[in-house]
Structure formats: structure tokens, C-alpha cells
Motif scaffolding. Structure first.
Motif, PDB file in Angstrom:
ATOM      1  N   ILE A  62     -13.708 -17.804  -8.342  1.00  0.00           N
ATOM      2  CA  ILE A  62     -14.016 -15.920  -7.494  1.00  0.00           C
ATOM      3  C   ILE A  62     -12.391 -15.619  -7.419  1.00  0.00           C
ATOM      4  O   ILE A  62     -11.933 -16.269  -7.545  1.00  0.00           O
ATOM      5  CB  ILE A  62     -14.152 -16.690  -6.771  1.00  0.00           C
ATOM      6  CG1 ILE A  62     -15.891 -17.565  -6.376  1.00  0.00           C
ATOM      7  CG2 ILE A  62     -14.303 -15.242  -5.464  1.00  0.00           C
ATOM      8  CD1 ILE A  62     -16.141 -17.679  -4.949  1.00  0.00           C
ATOM      9  N   VAL A  63     -12.723 -14.265  -8.358  1.00  0.00           N
ATOM     10  CA  VAL A  63     -11.325 -13.650  -8.315  1.00  0.00           C
ATOM     11  C   VAL A  63     -11.808 -12.160  -7.757  1.00  0.00           C
ATOM     12  O   VAL A  63     -13.207 -11.876  -7.889  1.00  0.00           O
ATOM     13  CB  VAL A  63     -11.827 -12.587  -9.791  1.00  0.00           C
ATOM     14  CG1 VAL A  63     -10.027 -12.092  -9.418  1.00  0.00           C
ATOM     15  CG2 VAL A  63     -11.190 -14.114 -10.640  1.00  0.00           C
ATOM     16  N   GLU A  64     -11.009 -11.672  -6.717  1.00  0.00           N
ATOM     17  CA  GLU A  64     -11.189 -10.936  -6.185  1.00  0.00           C
ATOM     18  C   GLU A  64     -10.053  -9.827  -6.076  1.00  0.00           C
ATOM     19  O   GLU A  64      -9.220  -9.846  -6.672  1.00  0.00           O
ATOM     20  CB  GLU A  64     -10.156 -11.375  -4.559  1.00  0.00           C
ATOM     21  CG  GLU A  64     -11.603 -12.616  -3.512  1.00  0.00           C
ATOM     22  CD  GLU A  64     -10.768 -12.461  -1.841  1.00  0.00           C
ATOM     23  OE1 GLU A  64     -10.549 -11.419  -1.302  1.00  0.00           O
ATOM     24  OE2 GLU A  64     -10.933 -13.585  -1.139  1.00  0.00           O
ATOM     25  N   GLU A  65     -10.938  -8.457  -6.013  1.00  0.00           N
ATOM     26  CA  GLU A  65     -11.069  -7.694  -7.175  1.00  0.00           C
ATOM     27  C   GLU A  65      -9.806  -6.988  -5.975  1.00  0.00           C
ATOM     28  O   GLU A  65     -10.099  -6.400  -4.663  1.00  0.00           O
ATOM     29  CB  GLU A  65     -11.833  -6.312  -6.846  1.00  0.00           C
ATOM     30  CG  GLU A  65     -12.414  -7.279  -8.417  1.00  0.00           C
ATOM     31  CD  GLU A  65     -13.183  -5.664  -8.497  1.00  0.00           C
ATOM     32  OE1 GLU A  65     -13.719  -5.166  -8.518  1.00  0.00           O
ATOM     33  OE2 GLU A  65     -14.691  -6.108  -9.452  1.00  0.00           O
ATOM     34  N   ALA A  66      -8.170  -6.029  -6.074  1.00  0.00           N
ATOM     35  CA  ALA A  66      -8.068  -5.459  -5.480  1.00  0.00           C
ATOM     36  C   ALA A  66      -8.475  -4.343  -5.258  1.00  0.00           C
ATOM     37  O   ALA A  66      -9.069  -3.478  -5.786  1.00  0.00           O
ATOM     38  CB  ALA A  66      -6.179  -5.285  -6.040  1.00  0.00           C
ATOM     39  N   GLY A  67      -7.783  -3.486  -3.775  1.00  0.00           N
ATOM     40  CA  GLY A  67      -8.688  -2.526  -3.629  1.00  0.00           C
ATOM     41  C   GLY A  67      -7.802  -1.568  -3.494  1.00  0.00           C
ATOM     42  O   GLY A  67      -7.368  -1.408  -4.677  1.00  0.00           O
ATOM     43  N   PRO A  68      -8.012   0.379  -3.659  1.00  0.00           N
ATOM     44  CA  PRO A  68      -7.470   0.823  -5.104  1.00  0.00           C
ATOM     45  C   PRO A  68      -6.486   0.843  -4.215  1.00  0.00           C
ATOM     46  O   PRO A  68      -5.910   1.011  -2.467  1.00  0.00           O
ATOM     47  CB  PRO A  68      -8.368   1.954  -3.979  1.00  0.00           C
ATOM     48  CG  PRO A  68      -8.906   1.426  -3.159  1.00  0.00           C
ATOM     49  CD  PRO A  68      -9.899   0.657  -2.771  1.00  0.00           C
ATOM     50  N   GLU A  69      -5.506   0.863  -4.658  1.00  0.00           N
ATOM     51  CA  GLU A  69      -3.772   2.141  -4.560  1.00  0.00           C
ATOM     52  C   GLU A  69      -3.819   3.252  -4.206  1.00  0.00           C
ATOM     53  O   GLU A  69      -4.481   3.661  -5.101  1.00  0.00           O
ATOM     54  CB  GLU A  69      -3.134   0.899  -5.614  1.00  0.00           C
ATOM     55  CG  GLU A  69      -3.012  -1.050  -5.655  1.00  0.00           C
ATOM     56  CD  GLU A  69      -1.572  -1.173  -6.726  1.00  0.00           C
ATOM     57  OE1 GLU A  69      -1.286  -0.549  -7.062  1.00  0.00           O
ATOM     58  OE2 GLU A  69      -2.369  -1.926  -7.491  1.00  0.00           O
ATOM     59  N   TYR A  70      -3.144   3.921  -4.028  1.00  0.00           N
ATOM     60  CA  TYR A  70      -2.368   4.957  -3.650  1.00  0.00           C
ATOM     61  C   TYR A  70      -1.251   5.013  -3.558  1.00  0.00           C
ATOM     62  O   TYR A  70      -0.214   4.503  -2.983  1.00  0.00           O
ATOM     63  CB  TYR A  70      -3.421   5.248  -1.602  1.00  0.00           C
ATOM     64  CG  TYR A  70      -4.070   5.202  -1.786  1.00  0.00           C
ATOM     65  CD1 TYR A  70      -5.530   6.087  -1.793  1.00  0.00           C
ATOM     66  CD2 TYR A  70      -4.980   3.961  -1.111  1.00  0.00           C
ATOM     67  CE1 TYR A  70      -6.488   5.570  -2.274  1.00  0.00           C
ATOM     68  CE2 TYR A  70      -5.972   4.130  -0.779  1.00  0.00           C
ATOM     69  CZ  TYR A  70      -7.026   4.625  -0.771  1.00  0.00           C
ATOM     70  OH  TYR A  70      -8.650   4.730  -1.230  1.00  0.00           O
ATOM     71  N   GLN A  71      -0.288   6.224  -3.687  1.00  0.00           N
ATOM     72  CA  GLN A  71       0.884   6.668  -4.079  1.00  0.00           C
ATOM     73  C   GLN A  71       1.082   7.963  -2.459  1.00  0.00           C
ATOM     74  O   GLN A  71       0.036   9.123  -3.032  1.00  0.00           O
ATOM     75  CB  GLN A  71       1.026   7.016  -5.268  1.00  0.00           C
ATOM     76  CG  GLN A  71       2.210   7.866  -5.487  1.00  0.00           C
ATOM     77  CD  GLN A  71       2.775   8.178  -6.818  1.00  0.00           C
ATOM     78  OE1 GLN A  71       1.955   8.102  -7.485  1.00  0.00           O
ATOM     79  NE2 GLN A  71       4.067   9.486  -6.473  1.00  0.00           N
ATOM     80  N   LEU A 165      -2.660   9.759  -3.286  1.00  0.00           N
ATOM     81  CA  LEU A 165      -3.148   9.864  -4.760  1.00  0.00           C
ATOM     82  C   LEU A 165      -3.789   8.359  -4.785  1.00  0.00           C
ATOM     83  O   LEU A 165      -3.159   7.572  -5.253  1.00  0.00           O
ATOM     84  CB  LEU A 165      -1.908  10.259  -5.895  1.00  0.00           C
ATOM     85  CG  LEU A 165      -1.998   9.758  -7.511  1.00  0.00           C
ATOM     86  CD1 LEU A 165      -3.786  11.274  -7.663  1.00  0.00           C
ATOM     87  CD2 LEU A 165      -1.405  10.542  -8.021  1.00  0.00           C
ATOM     88  N   LEU A 166      -5.156   8.307  -5.172  1.00  0.00           N
ATOM     89  CA  LEU A 166      -5.858   6.947  -6.064  1.00  0.00           C
ATOM     90  C   LEU A 166      -5.949   7.357  -7.010  1.00  0.00           C
ATOM     91  O   LEU A 166      -5.830   8.252  -8.108  1.00  0.00           O
ATOM     92  CB  LEU A 166      -7.522   7.125  -5.677  1.00  0.00           C
ATOM     93  CG  LEU A 166      -8.192   6.364  -5.757  1.00  0.00           C
ATOM     94  CD1 LEU A 166      -8.377   5.011  -4.555  1.00  0.00           C
ATOM     95  CD2 LEU A 166     -10.112   6.664  -5.868  1.00  0.00           C
ATOM     96  N   ARG A 167      -5.180   6.128  -7.925  1.00  0.00           N
ATOM     97  CA  ARG A 167      -4.354   5.253  -8.909  1.00  0.00           C
ATOM     98  C   ARG A 167      -5.177   4.774  -9.450  1.00  0.00           C
ATOM     99  O   ARG A 167      -6.379   4.348  -9.193  1.00  0.00           O
ATOM    100  CB  ARG A 167      -3.439   4.134  -8.746  1.00  0.00           C
ATOM    101  CG  ARG A 167      -2.440   5.122  -8.258  1.00  0.00           C
ATOM    102  CD  ARG A 167      -0.783   4.232  -7.860  1.00  0.00           C
ATOM    103  NE  ARG A 167       0.364   4.803  -8.187  1.00  0.00           N
ATOM    104  CZ  ARG A 167       1.669   4.854  -8.239  1.00  0.00           C
ATOM    105  NH1 ARG A 167       1.434   2.803  -9.431  1.00  0.00           N
ATOM    106  NH2 ARG A 167       2.679   4.851  -8.174  1.00  0.00           N
TER     107      ARG A 167
END
Length: 167
Positions: A62-71, A165-167
Motif C-alpha cells: 500500500i502506497v500512501e499518496e502524499a498530500g498536495p504541497e504548497y509554497q 501556491l499548489l505545486r
């Protein structure tokens, strides 16, 4: 589990037992004092010590997807624009709809996604840049009415926000 009468074998009634979607025939005693069939003990089949064990299928990890990263981009004042501009073309060429989660920014590329967070209550919304503005000097972003409702700034008309900013 459901039990249905399927026939007789060596003086016993054989019923089909459905358990977790699997069917199998199980010998049961036909007449019991309570009227329900009683399953007999199954006879064990001897295990062949020379048999090769059957490998269980390997499951994918099971690979958990990382949440969105923000700048973080900026902090400042935001306002919203609503019904008065509905139906007009935006700088991106699309028709403005105040029910969509969109925003106007002076320099960010069209289609850029931003998280706008109301600093007074911590509520945030993701918007897509589709227009240019705001044209009031001290403001950093104009958001649609739908976005303003999500972060509870409609009543005041403007709010101190944080832009990421959503990366």
C-alpha cells in the motif's frame, strides 16, 4: 449463512451451505430434536508431507499518496467579485461564473491553483486563476463569490488572507 436441502447420502441429509458467497456440500443429520439440521464433524484428509506448499499470492504494498504541497506566496487583503460580472469574459477567455472556485491575480499564470486561507477563521479554499486583477492597489487577489462563501468572507466583502501556491 443459508442452508438448503440438497438430497440424501448414506442415511444423512446433505445440504448446500452458502457461507460468505461460497457454496459447499456438507453432510448433516436429518432429524434433530429442534428440527434444524446439524452439521456432522468433517473427516480430516491426511496431509502429504512430500507435497510442495502452495505459495499465497503476493499483495502489492500500500502506497500512501502524499498530500498536495504548497509554497507560501503572500499575505494580504482579498476581496470577491460576484453577480455583477457574471457572463463577462475573463482574461483567460472563459465566461465568468461566480458559482465556480476561481480567482483573479495580477501576475500568476492562468490555470494556476492557489489555496486562499482566511486568517481570521482558518478556513481555506482552492481556487484556479482565470482572470487579471484586483485593480485596487492594496489587494492581492479577487476571488469568486463561491470561494468567498467557503472561507466566510461574503458578509465583510474582504478579508486578510494567506496565499499558497499548489505545486
Amino acid at each position: 449463512m443459508s442452508i438448503t436441502k440438497a438430497g440424501r447420502r448414506r442415511g444423512h441429509t446433505v445440504v448446500a451451505v452458502a457461507l460468505a458467497g461460497l457454496m459447499s456440500s456438507v453432510p448433516v443429520k436429518a432429524d434433530t430434536p429442534h428440527g434444524l439440521p446439524e452439521i456432522e464433524a468433517a473427516t480430516a484428509t491426511p496431509v502429504d508431507p512430500t507435497a510442495t506448499p502452495v505459495a499465497e499470492p503476493e499483495l502489492a504494498p500500500i502506497v500512501e499518496e502524499a498530500g498536495p504541497e504548497y509554497q507560501h506566496l503572500a499575505d494580504g487583503e482579498a476581496s470577491y467579485y460576484g453577480a455583477e460580472l457574471a457572463g463577462n469574459r475573463t482574461a483567460s477567455g472563459e465566461i465568468f461564473d461566480p458559482r465556480q472556485l476561481t480567482a483573479a491575480h495580477r501576475t500568476l499564470p492562468m490555470g494556476t491553483k492557489l489555496r486562499v486561507t482566511n486568517k481570521s477563521n482558518g478556513k481555506s479554499v482552492i481556487v484556479r486563476i482565470n482572470d487579471r486583477g484586483p485593480f485596487v492597489k492594496k489587494r492581492i487577489v479577487d476571488i469568486s463569490r463561491a470561494a468567498a462563501e467557503k472561507i466566510s468572507m461574503v458578509r465583510a466583502g474582504r478579508a486578510l488572507v494567506s496565499l499558497d501556491l499548489l505545486r
